[in-house]
Design an enzyme around this catalytic site. Structure first.
Site: not given
Length: 295
Positions: A2-3, A57, A115, A135, A176, A285
DNA sequence: GAAGGCCTGGAA
DNA sequence: TTCCAGGCCTTC
Protein backbone atom coordinates in the site's frame (compact mmCIF):
# COMPACT_ATOMS: atom_id res chain seq x y z
CA UNK A 1 2.68 -2.33 -1.11
CA UNK A 2 0.00 0.00 0.00
CA UNK A 3 1.64 3.18 -1.22
CA UNK A 4 0.24 6.67 -1.71
CA UNK A 5 -2.54 5.76 -4.20
CA UNK A 6 -3.82 2.92 -2.04
CA UNK A 7 -3.74 5.09 1.09
CA UNK A 8 -5.51 7.89 -0.79
CA UNK A 9 -8.17 5.47 -2.03
CA UNK A 10 -8.79 4.27 1.51
CA UNK A 11 -8.97 7.81 2.89
CA UNK A 12 -11.56 8.80 0.30
CA UNK A 13 -13.64 5.73 1.07
CA UNK A 14 -13.32 6.28 4.81
CA UNK A 15 -14.55 9.82 4.32
CA UNK A 16 -17.59 8.50 2.51
CA UNK A 17 -18.33 5.76 5.00
CA UNK A 18 -17.51 7.26 8.38
CA UNK A 19 -17.87 11.06 8.21
CA UNK A 20 -19.24 12.35 11.50
CA UNK A 21 -19.26 8.91 13.07
CA UNK A 22 -18.73 8.51 16.78
CA UNK A 23 -16.30 5.83 17.87
CA UNK A 24 -18.06 3.69 20.44
CA UNK A 25 -15.55 0.98 21.14
CA UNK A 26 -11.91 0.16 20.47
CA UNK A 27 -10.68 -3.41 20.65
CA UNK A 28 -6.90 -3.79 20.56
CA UNK A 29 -6.25 -7.46 19.96
CA UNK A 30 -2.52 -7.17 19.55
CA UNK A 31 -0.95 -4.44 21.64
CA UNK A 32 2.47 -4.52 19.99
CA UNK A 33 0.92 -3.31 16.73
CA UNK A 34 0.23 -0.02 18.49
CA UNK A 35 3.23 2.21 19.10
CA UNK A 36 3.37 4.78 21.88
CA UNK A 37 0.86 3.13 24.20
CA UNK A 38 -2.07 1.09 23.05
CA UNK A 39 -4.32 2.54 25.74
CA UNK A 40 -4.20 5.91 23.99
CA UNK A 41 -6.61 4.41 21.50
CA UNK A 42 -9.06 4.03 24.33
CA UNK A 43 -9.07 7.83 24.78
CA UNK A 44 -10.86 8.04 21.46
CA UNK A 45 -13.94 6.18 22.62
CA UNK A 46 -16.90 8.54 22.59
CA UNK A 47 -15.21 10.94 20.16
CA UNK A 48 -16.39 11.97 16.75
CA UNK A 49 -14.41 11.91 13.51
CA UNK A 50 -13.89 15.41 12.18
CA UNK A 51 -11.45 14.87 9.33
CA UNK A 52 -9.78 12.23 7.19
CA UNK A 53 -6.12 12.76 6.40
CA UNK A 54 -3.36 11.26 4.35
CA UNK A 55 0.33 12.06 4.60
CA UNK A 56 2.54 9.96 2.40
CA UNK A 57 1.46 6.39 3.08
CA UNK A 58 -0.04 7.28 6.46
CA UNK A 59 -3.80 7.40 6.95
CA UNK A 60 -5.14 9.66 9.70
CA UNK A 61 -8.53 9.91 11.37
CA UNK A 62 -8.92 13.16 13.25
CA UNK A 63 -11.19 13.11 16.29
CA UNK A 64 -12.91 15.65 18.48
CA UNK A 65 -14.68 15.19 21.77
CA UNK A 66 -18.44 15.03 21.23
CA UNK A 67 -20.41 18.03 22.46
CA UNK A 68 -21.80 16.38 25.51
CA UNK A 69 -18.43 15.32 26.84
CA UNK A 70 -16.80 18.61 26.00
CA UNK A 71 -17.90 20.05 29.32
CA UNK A 72 -14.89 20.68 31.53
CA UNK A 73 -14.06 17.84 33.84
CA UNK A 74 -14.05 18.75 37.53
CA UNK A 75 -12.53 16.90 40.41
CA UNK A 76 -9.21 15.24 40.97
CA UNK A 77 -9.38 12.50 38.41
CA UNK A 78 -6.09 12.95 36.63
CA UNK A 79 -6.86 10.53 33.87
CA UNK A 80 -10.09 12.28 33.03
CA UNK A 81 -8.41 15.68 33.06
CA UNK A 82 -5.69 14.43 30.75
CA UNK A 83 -8.31 12.97 28.51
CA UNK A 84 -10.23 16.24 28.44
CA UNK A 85 -7.10 18.26 27.70
CA UNK A 86 -5.99 15.94 24.97
CA UNK A 87 -9.42 15.93 23.45
CA UNK A 88 -9.59 19.68 23.40
CA UNK A 89 -6.60 19.94 21.14
CA UNK A 90 -7.85 17.08 18.96
CA UNK A 91 -6.35 13.66 18.50
CA UNK A 92 -5.40 11.84 15.34
CA UNK A 93 -5.51 8.08 14.95
CA UNK A 94 -2.89 7.07 12.40
CA UNK A 95 -2.51 3.88 10.42
CA UNK A 96 0.47 2.76 8.39
CA UNK A 97 -0.28 -0.39 6.44
CA UNK A 98 3.30 -1.55 5.93
CA UNK A 99 3.22 -4.24 3.27
CA UNK A 100 0.25 -6.41 4.04
CA UNK A 101 -1.90 -4.15 6.19
CA UNK A 102 -5.60 -3.92 5.40
CA UNK A 103 -8.29 -1.55 6.55
CA UNK A 104 -11.82 -2.62 5.76
CA UNK A 105 -15.42 -2.59 6.94
CA UNK A 106 -17.30 -5.66 8.10
CA UNK A 107 -20.38 -6.38 10.16
CA UNK A 108 -18.72 -9.30 11.86
CA UNK A 109 -15.17 -10.16 12.71
CA UNK A 110 -13.46 -13.43 13.29
CA UNK A 111 -12.19 -13.75 16.83
CA UNK A 112 -9.82 -16.52 15.85
CA UNK A 113 -8.07 -14.49 13.14
CA UNK A 114 -4.51 -14.07 14.43
CA UNK A 115 -3.86 -11.24 11.96
CA UNK A 116 -6.75 -9.03 13.03
CA UNK A 117 -5.15 -6.48 15.32
CA UNK A 118 -7.58 -3.62 15.92
CA UNK A 119 -11.38 -3.37 15.70
CA UNK A 120 -13.20 -0.03 15.81
CA UNK A 121 -16.94 0.04 16.47
CA UNK A 122 -19.18 3.04 15.70
CA UNK A 123 -22.37 4.40 17.21
CA UNK A 124 -25.44 3.54 15.13
CA UNK A 125 -23.38 1.64 12.62
CA UNK A 126 -23.32 -2.10 12.24
CA UNK A 127 -20.07 -2.16 10.33
CA UNK A 128 -16.77 -2.20 12.16
CA UNK A 129 -13.49 -0.86 10.85
CA UNK A 130 -10.94 -3.68 10.95
CA UNK A 131 -7.17 -3.37 10.86
CA UNK A 132 -5.57 -6.60 9.76
CA UNK A 133 -1.92 -7.22 8.95
CA UNK A 134 -0.40 -10.61 8.24
CA UNK A 135 3.25 -9.58 8.21
CA UNK A 136 2.88 -6.98 10.95
CA UNK A 137 5.00 -4.31 9.30
CA UNK A 138 2.10 -1.94 9.76
CA UNK A 139 1.57 0.35 12.73
CA UNK A 140 -1.21 2.15 14.57
CA UNK A 141 -0.73 5.13 16.87
CA UNK A 142 -2.38 8.22 18.28
CA UNK A 143 -0.94 11.73 18.22
CA UNK A 144 -2.25 15.17 19.02
CA UNK A 145 -2.97 17.51 16.12
CA UNK A 146 0.27 19.32 16.78
CA UNK A 147 2.83 18.15 14.19
CA UNK A 148 5.50 18.49 16.87
CA UNK A 149 3.96 15.45 18.54
CA UNK A 150 4.29 13.33 15.43
CA UNK A 151 6.81 10.48 15.34
CA UNK A 152 9.98 11.10 13.32
CA UNK A 153 8.74 9.25 10.27
CA UNK A 154 5.83 11.65 9.91
CA UNK A 155 7.53 14.78 11.15
CA UNK A 156 10.52 14.55 8.84
CA UNK A 157 8.60 13.39 5.82
CA UNK A 158 9.27 15.15 2.53
CA UNK A 159 6.65 17.01 0.49
CA UNK A 160 3.62 15.36 -1.09
CA UNK A 161 4.51 14.39 -4.67
CA UNK A 162 1.13 15.54 -5.99
CA UNK A 163 1.58 18.96 -4.44
CA UNK A 164 5.28 19.65 -4.78
CA UNK A 165 6.19 22.31 -7.33
CA UNK A 166 8.60 21.57 -10.12
CA UNK A 167 11.11 24.02 -8.64
CA UNK A 168 11.04 22.25 -5.31
CA UNK A 169 11.26 18.85 -6.99
CA UNK A 170 14.33 20.02 -8.88
CA UNK A 171 15.88 21.19 -5.65
CA UNK A 172 15.20 17.84 -3.94
CA UNK A 173 17.10 15.80 -6.50
CA UNK A 174 19.66 18.20 -7.90
CA UNK A 175 23.25 17.67 -6.81
CA UNK A 176 22.51 14.48 -4.91
CA UNK A 177 24.95 11.62 -5.14
CA UNK A 178 22.43 8.87 -4.39
CA UNK A 179 20.80 6.55 -6.88
CA UNK A 180 17.59 8.03 -8.21
CA UNK A 181 15.44 5.07 -7.23
CA UNK A 182 16.75 4.99 -3.67
CA UNK A 183 15.97 8.67 -3.36
CA UNK A 184 12.45 8.23 -4.73
CA UNK A 185 11.83 5.56 -2.10
CA UNK A 186 13.20 7.78 0.66
CA UNK A 187 10.20 9.20 2.49
CA UNK A 188 12.23 12.10 3.85
CA UNK A 189 12.82 13.38 0.34
CA UNK A 190 9.41 12.85 -1.15
CA UNK A 191 6.42 11.18 0.55
CA UNK A 192 4.38 8.15 -0.36
CA UNK A 193 6.35 6.49 -3.17
CA UNK A 194 7.13 2.80 -2.76
CA UNK A 195 8.65 0.16 -4.97
CA UNK A 196 5.84 -0.18 -7.49
CA UNK A 197 5.31 3.49 -8.24
CA UNK A 198 9.03 4.25 -8.18
CA UNK A 199 9.61 1.69 -10.94
CA UNK A 200 6.59 2.80 -12.96
CA UNK A 201 7.52 6.48 -12.65
CA UNK A 202 11.13 5.85 -13.68
CA UNK A 203 9.97 3.89 -16.72
CA UNK A 204 7.61 6.64 -17.75
CA UNK A 205 10.33 9.22 -17.35
CA UNK A 206 12.88 7.08 -19.21
CA UNK A 207 15.28 7.13 -16.28
CA UNK A 208 17.37 4.11 -15.27
CA UNK A 209 16.86 3.20 -11.59
CA UNK A 210 20.60 3.20 -10.91
CA UNK A 211 21.17 6.64 -12.38
CA UNK A 212 22.76 8.99 -9.90
CA UNK A 213 20.32 11.80 -9.23
CA UNK A 214 23.00 14.44 -9.59
CA UNK A 215 23.73 13.24 -13.11
CA UNK A 216 20.23 14.04 -14.33
CA UNK A 217 19.83 17.37 -16.07
CA UNK A 218 16.96 19.72 -15.28
CA UNK A 219 14.80 18.57 -18.17
CA UNK A 220 15.08 14.94 -17.10
CA UNK A 221 14.19 15.79 -13.50
CA UNK A 222 11.29 17.78 -14.87
CA UNK A 223 10.19 14.75 -16.83
CA UNK A 224 10.45 12.60 -13.72
CA UNK A 225 8.38 15.10 -11.75
CA UNK A 226 5.66 14.89 -14.39
CA UNK A 227 5.90 11.09 -14.55
CA UNK A 228 5.52 10.67 -10.78
CA UNK A 229 2.46 12.89 -10.74
CA UNK A 230 0.87 11.16 -13.72
CA UNK A 231 1.49 7.67 -12.43
CA UNK A 232 0.18 8.45 -8.94
CA UNK A 233 -2.88 10.30 -10.27
CA UNK A 234 -3.77 7.53 -12.68
CA UNK A 235 -3.32 4.93 -9.95
CA UNK A 236 -5.64 6.86 -7.64
CA UNK A 237 -8.20 7.04 -10.43
CA UNK A 238 -7.99 3.24 -10.69
CA UNK A 239 -8.33 2.71 -6.94
CA UNK A 240 -4.68 1.74 -6.50
CA UNK A 241 -2.82 -1.43 -7.42
CA UNK A 242 -3.46 -4.89 -6.03
CA UNK A 243 -0.45 -7.15 -6.37
CA UNK A 244 -1.32 -9.53 -3.65
CA UNK A 245 -2.69 -8.17 -0.41
CA UNK A 246 -4.15 -4.75 -0.96
CA UNK A 247 -7.93 -4.37 -0.79
CA UNK A 248 -10.07 -1.28 -0.54
CA UNK A 249 -12.32 -0.38 2.37
CA UNK A 250 -15.10 -2.36 0.73
CA UNK A 251 -12.87 -5.35 0.06
CA UNK A 252 -12.33 -4.60 -3.64
CA UNK A 253 -9.07 -4.97 -5.52
CA UNK A 254 -7.40 -1.99 -7.15
CA UNK A 255 -7.24 -1.72 -10.92
CA UNK A 256 -3.96 0.01 -11.69
CA UNK A 257 -1.93 -3.22 -11.80
CA UNK A 258 -3.44 -3.71 -15.25
CA UNK A 259 -1.57 -0.64 -16.38
CA UNK A 260 1.82 -1.49 -14.90
CA UNK A 261 4.49 -1.33 -17.60
CA UNK A 262 7.47 -2.82 -15.79
CA UNK A 263 6.73 -3.77 -12.18
CA UNK A 264 6.79 -7.56 -11.84
CA UNK A 265 7.23 -8.00 -15.60
CA UNK A 266 10.72 -9.45 -15.76
CA UNK A 267 11.30 -11.27 -19.06
CA UNK A 268 8.23 -9.80 -20.74
CA UNK A 269 8.65 -7.50 -23.74
CA UNK A 270 8.70 -3.77 -23.11
CA UNK A 271 5.52 -2.20 -24.45
CA UNK A 272 7.52 0.57 -26.06
CA UNK A 273 10.55 -1.11 -27.65
CA UNK A 274 9.94 -4.84 -27.31
CA UNK A 275 13.12 -5.60 -25.38
CA UNK A 276 12.79 -7.85 -22.37
CA UNK A 277 12.10 -6.14 -19.08
CA UNK A 278 15.00 -6.68 -16.71
CA UNK A 279 15.26 -7.02 -12.98
CA UNK A 280 18.04 -5.91 -10.68
CA UNK A 281 18.30 -5.69 -6.93
CA UNK A 282 18.78 -2.22 -5.55
CA UNK A 283 18.69 -1.33 -1.87
CA UNK A 284 17.47 -4.86 -1.23
CA UNK A 285 14.46 -4.49 -3.49
CA UNK A 286 13.61 -5.70 -6.95
CA UNK A 287 13.79 -3.03 -9.61
CA UNK A 288 12.13 -3.67 -12.93
CA UNK A 289 13.15 -1.58 -15.93
CA UNK A 290 13.77 -1.53 -19.65
CA UNK A 291 17.45 -1.18 -20.46
CA UNK A 292 16.61 0.31 -23.85
CA UNK A 293 14.05 2.91 -22.80
CA UNK A 294 15.61 3.86 -19.47
CA UNK A 295 19.04 5.43 -19.42
C1' DG B 1 26.22 3.33 -0.08
C1' DA B 2 25.04 -1.82 1.20
C1' DA B 3 23.23 -5.25 4.20
C1' DG B 4 20.62 -7.31 7.95
C1' DG B 5 16.43 -7.78 10.67
C1' DC B 6 11.65 -7.74 11.47
C1' DC B 7 7.48 -10.96 9.80
C1' DT B 8 4.51 -14.63 7.43
C1' DG B 9 2.50 -17.15 3.63
C1' DG B 10 3.03 -18.93 -0.62
C1' DA B 11 5.98 -20.45 -4.36
C1' DA B 12 9.93 -23.03 -5.94
C1' DT C 1 12.92 -27.01 3.16
C1' DT C 2 14.45 -22.79 1.41
C1' DC C 3 13.60 -18.55 -0.71
C1' DC C 4 11.28 -14.46 -1.65
C1' DA C 5 8.19 -10.32 -1.23
C1' DG C 6 9.43 -5.19 0.81
C1' DG C 7 8.52 -0.60 4.27
C1' DC C 8 11.36 1.06 7.46
C1' DC C 9 14.88 1.11 10.75
C1' DT C 10 19.56 0.07 12.38
C1' DT C 11 24.24 -0.98 11.63
C1' DC C 12 28.24 -1.24 9.10
Amino acid sequence: MPELPEAETLVRQLRGALSGSVLSKVVVRRKDMVTGGWNKLKLLEGQKITAFLRRGKFIGLEFKETEFSEFPVHGENQALRLKANAARSGLILWFHLGMTGRLYLRDLWNDSDPHLHVVLEWENKSRKLLFQDVRRFGRVFVTSKDPESFPEGLKKMGPEPLEVSEEEFQRLFRKRSGLIKSLLLNQRIVAGIGNIYADESLFRAGVHPKKKAGRLNASRISRLHAAVREVLSEAIAQGGSTIRDYISLEGQSGGFQRFHKVYGKQGQPCGTCGRKIQRLVLAGRSSFFCSQCQT
